[in-house]
Write a protein that holds these residues in place. Structure first.
Motif, PDB file in Angstrom:
ATOM      1  N   VAL A 121       0.790  -1.650   0.009  1.00 18.41           N
ATOM      2  CA  VAL A 121      -0.123   0.281  -0.225  1.00 18.41           C
ATOM      3  C   VAL A 121       0.999   1.269   0.288  1.00 18.41           C
ATOM      4  CG1 VAL A 121      -1.546   1.552   1.058  1.00 18.41           C
ATOM      5  CG2 VAL A 121      -1.858  -1.480   0.682  1.00 18.41           C
ATOM      6  N   TYR A 122       0.178   1.739  -0.528  1.00 22.17           N
ATOM      7  CA  TYR A 122       1.047   3.515  -1.125  1.00 22.17           C
ATOM      8  C   TYR A 122       0.177   4.158  -0.556  1.00 22.17           C
ATOM      9  CZ  TYR A 122       4.596   0.483  -3.852  1.00 22.17           C
ATOM     10  OH  TYR A 122       5.765  -0.201  -3.398  1.00 22.17           O
ATOM     11  N   ARG A 123       1.030   5.577  -0.185  1.00 17.06           N
ATOM     12  CA  ARG A 123       0.399   7.108  -0.302  1.00 17.06           C
ATOM     13  C   ARG A 123       0.888   7.986  -1.050  1.00 17.06           C
ATOM     14  NH1 ARG A 123       3.216   9.801   4.066  1.00 17.06           N
ATOM     15  NH2 ARG A 123       5.201   9.058   3.568  1.00 17.06           N
ATOM     16  N   VAL A 124      -0.082   8.639  -1.908  1.00 14.30           N
ATOM     17  CA  VAL A 124       0.521   9.631  -2.803  1.00 14.30           C
ATOM     18  C   VAL A 124       0.016  10.737  -2.621  1.00 14.30           C
ATOM     19  CG1 VAL A 124      -0.155  10.583  -4.706  1.00 14.30           C
ATOM     20  CG2 VAL A 124       0.687   7.679  -4.412  1.00 14.30           C
ATOM     21  N   THR A 125       0.456  12.422  -2.951  1.00  9.24           N
ATOM     22  CA  THR A 125      -0.558  13.681  -2.539  1.00  9.24           C
ATOM     23  C   THR A 125      -0.417  14.277  -3.895  1.00  9.24           C
ATOM     24  OG1 THR A 125       2.021  14.508  -2.254  1.00  9.24           O
ATOM     25  CG2 THR A 125       0.775  14.152  -0.331  1.00  9.24           C
ATOM     26  N   ALA A 126      -1.538  14.735  -4.088  1.00 10.16           N
ATOM     27  CA  ALA A 126      -2.230  15.301  -5.832  1.00 10.16           C
ATOM     28  C   ALA A 126      -2.945  16.420  -4.603  1.00 10.16           C
ATOM     29  CB  ALA A 126      -3.156  13.801  -6.352  1.00 10.16           C
ATOM     30  N   GLU A 127      -2.665  17.611  -5.757  1.00 13.88           N
ATOM     31  CA  GLU A 127      -3.691  18.874  -5.708  1.00 13.88           C
ATOM     32  C   GLU A 127      -4.441  19.005  -7.293  1.00 13.88           C
ATOM     33  OE1 GLU A 127      -4.213  20.104  -3.111  1.00 13.88           O
ATOM     34  OE2 GLU A 127      -2.135  19.387  -2.391  1.00 13.88           O
ATOM     35  N   ALA A 128      -3.936  18.209  -7.511  1.00 12.91           N
ATOM     36  CA  ALA A 128      -4.997  18.502  -8.986  1.00 12.91           C
ATOM     37  C   ALA A 128      -6.051  18.156  -9.382  1.00 12.91           C
ATOM     38  CB  ALA A 128      -4.083  17.884 -10.478  1.00 12.91           C
ATOM     39  N   PRO A 129      -6.514  18.210 -10.280  1.00 10.77           N
ATOM     40  CA  PRO A 129      -8.719  17.585  -9.713  1.00 10.77           C
ATOM     41  C   PRO A 129      -8.334  15.820 -10.203  1.00 10.77           C
ATOM     42  CG  PRO A 129      -8.798  19.322 -11.865  1.00 10.77           C
ATOM     43  CD  PRO A 129      -7.478  19.517 -10.224  1.00 10.77           C
ATOM     44  N   ALA A 130      -8.962  15.293 -10.331  1.00 14.10           N
ATOM     45  CA  ALA A 130      -9.090  14.212 -10.595  1.00 14.10           C
ATOM     46  C   ALA A 130     -10.026  13.913 -11.849  1.00 14.10           C
ATOM     47  CB  ALA A 130      -9.546  13.158 -10.126  1.00 14.10           C
ATOM     48  N   VAL A 131      -9.096  13.461 -13.517  1.00 16.77           N
ATOM     49  CA  VAL A 131     -10.392  13.509 -14.609  1.00 16.77           C
ATOM     50  C   VAL A 131     -10.201  11.643 -15.209  1.00 16.77           C
ATOM     51  CG1 VAL A 131     -10.247  13.689 -17.034  1.00 16.77           C
ATOM     52  CG2 VAL A 131      -8.505  15.308 -15.784  1.00 16.77           C
ATOM     53  N   LEU A 132     -11.449  11.103 -14.514  1.00 14.24           N
ATOM     54  CA  LEU A 132     -12.054   9.706 -14.947  1.00 14.24           C
ATOM     55  C   LEU A 132     -11.568   9.125 -15.959  1.00 14.24           C
ATOM     56  CD1 LEU A 132     -12.724  11.594 -12.089  1.00 14.24           C
ATOM     57  CD2 LEU A 132     -14.896   9.442 -12.304  1.00 14.24           C
ATOM     58  N   ASN A 133     -11.413   7.766 -15.880  1.00 16.99           N
ATOM     59  CA  ASN A 133     -10.811   7.211 -16.851  1.00 16.99           C
ATOM     60  C   ASN A 133     -12.188   5.968 -16.755  1.00 16.99           C
ATOM     61  OD1 ASN A 133     -11.351   4.737 -19.341  1.00 16.99           O
ATOM     62  ND2 ASN A 133      -8.687   5.374 -18.722  1.00 16.99           N
ATOM     63  N   PRO A 134     -14.054   6.022 -17.528  1.00 20.13           N
ATOM     64  CA  PRO A 134     -14.351   5.582 -17.196  1.00 20.13           C
ATOM     65  C   PRO A 134     -14.898   4.415 -17.063  1.00 20.13           C
ATOM     66  CG  PRO A 134     -14.608   6.669 -19.927  1.00 20.13           C
ATOM     67  CD  PRO A 134     -13.723   7.301 -19.330  1.00 20.13           C
ATOM     68  N   GLU A 135     -13.761   4.278 -18.292  1.00 18.61           N
ATOM     69  CA  GLU A 135     -13.284   1.912 -17.889  1.00 18.61           C
ATOM     70  C   GLU A 135     -12.488   1.938 -17.339  1.00 18.61           C
ATOM     71  OE1 GLU A 135     -12.763  -0.392 -21.006  1.00 18.61           O
ATOM     72  OE2 GLU A 135     -14.771   2.253 -21.294  1.00 18.61           O
ATOM     73  N   GLU A 136     -12.578   2.341 -16.310  1.00 15.41           N
ATOM     74  CA  GLU A 136     -11.773   1.567 -14.851  1.00 15.41           C
ATOM     75  C   GLU A 136     -13.472   2.921 -13.818  1.00 15.41           C
ATOM     76  OE1 GLU A 136      -9.700   0.121 -14.275  1.00 15.41           O
ATOM     77  OE2 GLU A 136      -8.747   0.043 -16.065  1.00 15.41           O
ATOM     78  N   VAL A 137     -12.819   4.337 -13.487  1.00  9.33           N
ATOM     79  CA  VAL A 137     -13.970   4.977 -12.213  1.00  9.33           C
ATOM     80  C   VAL A 137     -15.255   5.535 -13.124  1.00  9.33           C
ATOM     81  CG1 VAL A 137     -13.139   6.396 -11.164  1.00  9.33           C
ATOM     82  CG2 VAL A 137     -11.484   5.161 -11.653  1.00  9.33           C
ATOM     83  N   GLY A 138     -16.127   5.192 -11.721  1.00 10.56           N
ATOM     84  CA  GLY A 138     -16.896   5.272 -12.210  1.00 10.56           C
ATOM     85  C   GLY A 138     -17.435   6.944 -11.654  1.00 10.56           C
ATOM     86  N   GLU A 139     -16.795   6.321 -10.662  1.00 10.42           N
ATOM     87  CA  GLU A 139     -17.188   8.601  -9.906  1.00 10.42           C
ATOM     88  C   GLU A 139     -16.212   8.489  -8.796  1.00 10.42           C
ATOM     89  OE1 GLU A 139     -20.836   9.250  -7.412  1.00 10.42           O
ATOM     90  OE2 GLU A 139     -21.326   7.564  -8.560  1.00 10.42           O
ATOM     91  N   THR A 140     -16.030   9.594  -8.412  1.00 14.72           N
ATOM     92  CA  THR A 140     -15.372  10.415  -7.105  1.00 14.72           C
ATOM     93  C   THR A 140     -15.337  10.940  -5.887  1.00 14.72           C
ATOM     94  OG1 THR A 140     -13.802  12.262  -8.041  1.00 14.72           O
ATOM     95  CG2 THR A 140     -12.710   9.818  -9.363  1.00 14.72           C
ATOM     96  N   ARG A 141     -15.334  10.795  -5.150  1.00 15.33           N
ATOM     97  CA  ARG A 141     -15.417  11.925  -4.202  1.00 15.33           C
ATOM     98  C   ARG A 141     -14.392  11.892  -2.800  1.00 15.33           C
ATOM     99  NH1 ARG A 141     -19.507   9.611   0.702  1.00 15.33           N
ATOM    100  NH2 ARG A 141     -19.760  11.936   1.794  1.00 15.33           N
ATOM    101  N   TRP A 142     -14.007  13.010  -2.376  1.00 16.12           N
ATOM    102  CA  TRP A 142     -13.137  13.443  -1.516  1.00 16.12           C
ATOM    103  C   TRP A 142     -13.488  13.180  -0.334  1.00 16.12           C
ATOM    104  CZ3 TRP A 142      -8.111  14.383  -2.330  1.00 16.12           C
ATOM    105  CH2 TRP A 142      -7.418  14.280  -3.016  1.00 16.12           C
ATOM    106  N   MET A 143     -13.020  12.083   0.386  1.00 18.64           N
ATOM    107  CA  MET A 143     -13.303  12.594   1.901  1.00 18.64           C
ATOM    108  C   MET A 143     -12.352  13.028   3.242  1.00 18.64           C
ATOM    109  SD  MET A 143     -15.701   9.727   3.742  1.00 18.64           S
ATOM    110  CE  MET A 143     -17.033   9.905   3.010  1.00 18.64           C
ATOM    111  N   PRO A 144     -12.898  13.769   4.121  1.00 16.87           N
ATOM    112  CA  PRO A 144     -11.227  13.778   5.126  1.00 16.87           C
ATOM    113  C   PRO A 144     -10.953  12.586   5.711  1.00 16.87           C
ATOM    114  CG  PRO A 144     -13.443  15.198   5.833  1.00 16.87           C
ATOM    115  CD  PRO A 144     -13.832  14.607   4.416  1.00 16.87           C
ATOM    116  N   TRP A 145      -9.802  12.564   5.649  1.00 15.74           N
ATOM    117  CA  TRP A 145      -9.363  11.119   6.124  1.00 15.74           C
ATOM    118  C   TRP A 145      -9.724  10.354   7.166  1.00 15.74           C
ATOM    119  CZ3 TRP A 145      -7.718   6.385   5.064  1.00 15.74           C
ATOM    120  CH2 TRP A 145      -7.160   6.146   5.599  1.00 15.74           C
ATOM    121  N   GLN A 146      -9.990  12.019   8.558  1.00 22.26           N
ATOM    122  CA  GLN A 146     -10.154  10.631   9.615  1.00 22.26           C
ATOM    123  C   GLN A 146     -12.269  10.851   9.691  1.00 22.26           C
ATOM    124  OE1 GLN A 146      -9.205  10.104  12.573  1.00 22.26           O
ATOM    125  NE2 GLN A 146      -6.743  11.528  12.420  1.00 22.26           N
TER     126      GLN A 146
END
Length: 197
Positions: A121-146
């Protein structure tokens, strides 16, 4: 990605024992193979959650961590993470930090299809908005980790089985994902170390 993409098969000690086409290894007798999971965080400590595309073979339409995948034979795991983040979510990230080097799991879907992965398992940081590839991802959501971690631990979120197993281990690393200790490449299973070396 091509349909004949290969995955690395491993034994119970984490040693590479061959390769097989990805489409051939996800069934009712799925052999143990090398994979990865990643958790993408933004500067506010939110984690990027993804809902798997509805036509995925394993756990279609299920919410999970940011990105999962398989390294190609000979590909370092951290490079596989950045490659898949670009392909699935359009994210260009500079590095992926190893946090759970030996995580592994086996899970069975209601229809009998099995996932069986040695899955650091890896941790990554990113600031840019995600651009979904519909072949892989249906939707995204940001949530506070806690919030996310608390709801997972309480069983309040329907998420993938691997994510449900990973979150308690990540919580043990500390409350701030940015302060989680990173693991050395030498702590990876042998198959992944060979790929990195």
């Amino acid at each position: 990605m091509t349909t004949d993409e290969l995955v690395v098969l491993v034994d119970d000690e984490g040693r590479a024992v061959g390769t097989a086409p990805k489409l051939s290894v996800h069934g009712r007798e799925t052999p143990l193979h090398l994979a990865f999971s990643s958790y993408v965080f933004d500067g506010d400590g939110r984690v990027l959650l993804t809902r798997r595309a509805d036509h995925k073979l394993t756990w279609p339409g299920v919410w999970t961590n940011s990105c999962c995948g398989h390294p190609l034979p000979g590909e370092p795991l951290d490079r596989a993470v950045t490659r898949r983040l670009s392909y699935e979510l359009g994210l260009a990230v500079e590095r992926a930090d190893l946090v759970l080097p030996t995580f592994a799991y086996r899970a069975v879907m209601g229809n009998g299809i099995v996932e069986h992965e040695l899955c650091p398992v890896y941790r990554v940081t990113a600031e840019a908005p995600a651009v979904l590839n519909p072949e892989e991802v249906g939707e995204t959501r940001w949530m506070p980790w806690q919030e996310f971690a608390t709801r997972v631990l309480k069983g309040e979120l329907a998420i993938s089985p691997w994510c449900a197993e990973q979150v308690p281990l990540l919580v043990e690393l500390g409350p701030d994902p940015m302060a989680w200790p990173t693991a050395a490449e030498a702590e990876l299973p042998p198959a992944a170390r060979v790929a990195a070396g």
